[in-house]
Scaffold this motif. Structure first.
Motif, mmCIF file in Angstrom:
data_model
loop_
_atom_site.group_PDB
_atom_site.id
_atom_site.type_symbol
_atom_site.label_atom_id
_atom_site.label_comp_id
_atom_site.label_asym_id
_atom_site.label_seq_id
_atom_site.Cartn_x
_atom_site.Cartn_y
_atom_site.Cartn_z
ATOM 1 N N PHE A 166 -55.048 -5.286 17.941
ATOM 2 C CA PHE A 166 -54.346 -4.378 18.836
ATOM 3 C C PHE A 166 -55.015 -3.021 19.111
ATOM 4 O O PHE A 166 -55.357 -2.577 20.115
ATOM 5 C CB PHE A 166 -53.010 -4.109 18.114
ATOM 6 C CG PHE A 166 -52.129 -3.098 18.959
ATOM 7 C CD1 PHE A 166 -51.379 -3.732 20.047
ATOM 8 C CD2 PHE A 166 -52.130 -1.612 19.070
ATOM 9 C CE1 PHE A 166 -50.460 -2.683 20.903
ATOM 10 C CE2 PHE A 166 -51.403 -0.893 19.765
ATOM 11 C CZ PHE A 166 -50.436 -1.562 20.623
ATOM 12 N N ASN A 167 -55.628 -2.448 18.074
ATOM 13 C CA ASN A 167 -56.505 -1.129 18.102
ATOM 14 C C ASN A 167 -57.779 -1.458 19.065
ATOM 15 O O ASN A 167 -58.178 -0.727 19.882
ATOM 16 C CB ASN A 167 -56.751 -0.690 16.953
ATOM 17 C CG ASN A 167 -55.626 0.029 16.379
ATOM 18 O OD1 ASN A 167 -54.732 0.337 16.972
ATOM 19 N ND2 ASN A 167 -55.714 0.036 14.857
ATOM 20 N N ASN A 168 -58.241 -2.548 18.967
ATOM 21 C CA ASN A 168 -59.392 -2.738 19.802
ATOM 22 C C ASN A 168 -59.236 -3.533 20.976
ATOM 23 O O ASN A 168 -60.215 -3.593 22.042
ATOM 24 C CB ASN A 168 -60.524 -3.794 18.812
ATOM 25 C CG ASN A 168 -60.982 -3.255 17.692
ATOM 26 O OD1 ASN A 168 -61.084 -2.034 17.699
ATOM 27 N ND2 ASN A 168 -61.254 -4.082 16.641
ATOM 28 N N GLU A 169 -58.182 -3.835 21.466
ATOM 29 C CA GLU A 169 -57.923 -4.756 22.586
ATOM 30 C C GLU A 169 -57.576 -3.470 23.902
ATOM 31 O O GLU A 169 -57.156 -2.503 23.490
ATOM 32 C CB GLU A 169 -56.371 -5.343 22.644
ATOM 33 C CG GLU A 169 -56.121 -6.167 23.656
ATOM 34 C CD GLU A 169 -57.280 -7.318 24.231
ATOM 35 O OE1 GLU A 169 -57.755 -7.156 25.291
ATOM 36 O OE2 GLU A 169 -57.580 -7.960 23.300
ATOM 37 N N THR A 170 -58.246 -3.850 24.960
ATOM 38 C CA THR A 170 -58.113 -2.844 26.342
ATOM 39 C C THR A 170 -57.102 -3.379 27.222
ATOM 40 O O THR A 170 -56.590 -2.666 27.981
ATOM 41 C CB THR A 170 -59.238 -2.659 26.667
ATOM 42 O OG1 THR A 170 -59.991 -3.933 27.230
ATOM 43 C CG2 THR A 170 -60.464 -1.867 25.641
ATOM 44 N N ASP A 184 -48.623 -6.855 20.000
ATOM 45 C CA ASP A 184 -47.356 -6.085 19.623
ATOM 46 C C ASP A 184 -46.335 -6.786 18.958
ATOM 47 O O ASP A 184 -45.762 -6.428 18.105
ATOM 48 C CB ASP A 184 -47.188 -5.011 20.287
ATOM 49 C CG ASP A 184 -46.652 -3.916 19.867
ATOM 50 O OD1 ASP A 184 -46.800 -3.419 18.553
ATOM 51 O OD2 ASP A 184 -45.610 -3.067 20.210
ATOM 52 N N LYS A 194 -52.626 -6.648 9.096
ATOM 53 C CA LYS A 194 -53.802 -5.736 9.014
ATOM 54 C C LYS A 194 -54.699 -6.484 10.096
ATOM 55 O O LYS A 194 -55.114 -5.570 11.055
ATOM 56 C CB LYS A 194 -54.569 -5.785 7.734
ATOM 57 C CG LYS A 194 -53.717 -4.882 6.841
ATOM 58 C CD LYS A 194 -54.475 -4.869 5.392
ATOM 59 C CE LYS A 194 -55.899 -4.315 5.560
ATOM 60 N NZ LYS A 194 -56.630 -4.260 4.188
ATOM 61 N N LYS A 215 -52.169 -6.451 24.635
ATOM 62 C CA LYS A 215 -51.630 -5.572 23.692
ATOM 63 C C LYS A 215 -50.328 -5.812 23.545
ATOM 64 O O LYS A 215 -49.850 -5.698 22.345
ATOM 65 C CB LYS A 215 -51.807 -4.199 24.144
ATOM 66 C CG LYS A 215 -53.173 -3.450 23.543
ATOM 67 C CD LYS A 215 -53.192 -2.260 23.897
ATOM 68 C CE LYS A 215 -54.223 -1.542 22.902
ATOM 69 N NZ LYS A 215 -54.275 0.000 22.466
ATOM 70 N N LYS A 236 -47.291 -8.842 16.078
ATOM 71 C CA LYS A 236 -47.143 -7.674 14.883
ATOM 72 C C LYS A 236 -45.814 -7.351 14.463
ATOM 73 O O LYS A 236 -45.647 -7.310 13.008
ATOM 74 C CB LYS A 236 -47.821 -6.531 15.323
ATOM 75 C CG LYS A 236 -48.433 -5.563 14.391
ATOM 76 C CD LYS A 236 -49.516 -4.586 14.958
ATOM 77 C CE LYS A 236 -48.531 -3.618 15.557
ATOM 78 N NZ LYS A 236 -49.091 -2.227 15.775
ATOM 79 N N GLU A 262 -53.223 -5.476 13.550
ATOM 80 C CA GLU A 262 -53.395 -4.280 13.850
ATOM 81 C C GLU A 262 -54.677 -3.874 14.150
ATOM 82 O O GLU A 262 -55.079 -3.102 15.191
ATOM 83 C CB GLU A 262 -53.026 -3.376 12.523
ATOM 84 C CG GLU A 262 -52.827 -1.878 12.755
ATOM 85 C CD GLU A 262 -51.708 -1.556 13.460
ATOM 86 O OE1 GLU A 262 -51.924 -0.277 14.146
ATOM 87 O OE2 GLU A 262 -50.759 -1.918 13.284
ATOM 88 N N ILE A 263 -55.971 -4.361 13.774
ATOM 89 C CA ILE A 263 -57.167 -4.399 14.061
ATOM 90 C C ILE A 263 -57.388 -4.784 15.484
ATOM 91 O O ILE A 263 -57.905 -4.324 16.499
ATOM 92 C CB ILE A 263 -58.203 -4.910 13.171
ATOM 93 C CG1 ILE A 263 -58.088 -4.208 11.602
ATOM 94 C CG2 ILE A 263 -59.468 -4.860 13.740
ATOM 95 C CD1 ILE A 263 -58.941 -4.702 10.666
#
Length: 163
Positions: free
Chosen positions: A89-93, A102, A83, A98, A105, A86-87
């Motif tokens: 990954f979603n916040n990384e630019t 991944d 989890k 990323k 993950k 995942e957070i």
């Protein structure tokens, strides 16, 4: 490689009543008490939440015993880390970062299905348990089976008096 043995509640096929009762009693003894199912101090706050949630939601079914603490901790830690990744990954630019996240993950994603299966948390396992519980309730309510059971008890009682 042979498949792992299933709890008797998940087994299908012909089995005698004595075999089922013997296996149920044996599984209950092996499961042991569940009075020490508390998350360890080394676990993260999120992993402890997951651990407590699992225990609370499966308490009625008496699914886990003290001997399951280690696999519960492993699952809780793995899922909490997944989890968190995942957070991240979603916040990384940054695309390169990323990709690294991944890959990390994926390691946890690969472990989770095995842990789900070991703990009996898959929907198919729960569906089997639900169907078996329903079948058991129907058997307990069947008037013919109740009459036969009373007859068996009377016969056993009568045989005990004559000996």
């Amino acid at each position: 490689m042979a498949r792992p043995s299933k709890p008797i509640a998940l087994c299908s096929g012909a089995r005698t009543k004595e075999e089922i009762e013997r296996r149920l009693e044996n599984e209950k003894q092996l499961r042991g008490n569940n009075d020490k199912l508390k998350p360890s101090s080394y676990m993260t706050k999120e992993a402890k939440k997951i651990f407590k949630w699992l225990i609370k939601d499966t308490q009625e079914a008496e699914t886990f015993g003290n001997v399951d603490k280690f696999i519960l901790e492993q699952f809780s830690n793995t899922y909490a880390t997944y989890k968190e990744l995942e957070i991240m990954f979603n916040n990384e630019t940054d695309f390169a970062m990323k990709e690294r996240i991944d890959r990390m993950k994926k390691r946890y994603t690969d472990q989770l299905p095995r842990l789900y299966n070991e703990l009996g948390l898959t929907p198919s396992t729960r569906a089997k348990l639900g169907a078996l519980n329903l079948h058991k309730e129907q058997e307990e309510q069947d008037p013919l089976l109740q009459i036969l059971k009373k007859r068996e008890e009377r016969m056993a009682k009568d045989n005990g008096k004559t000996n």
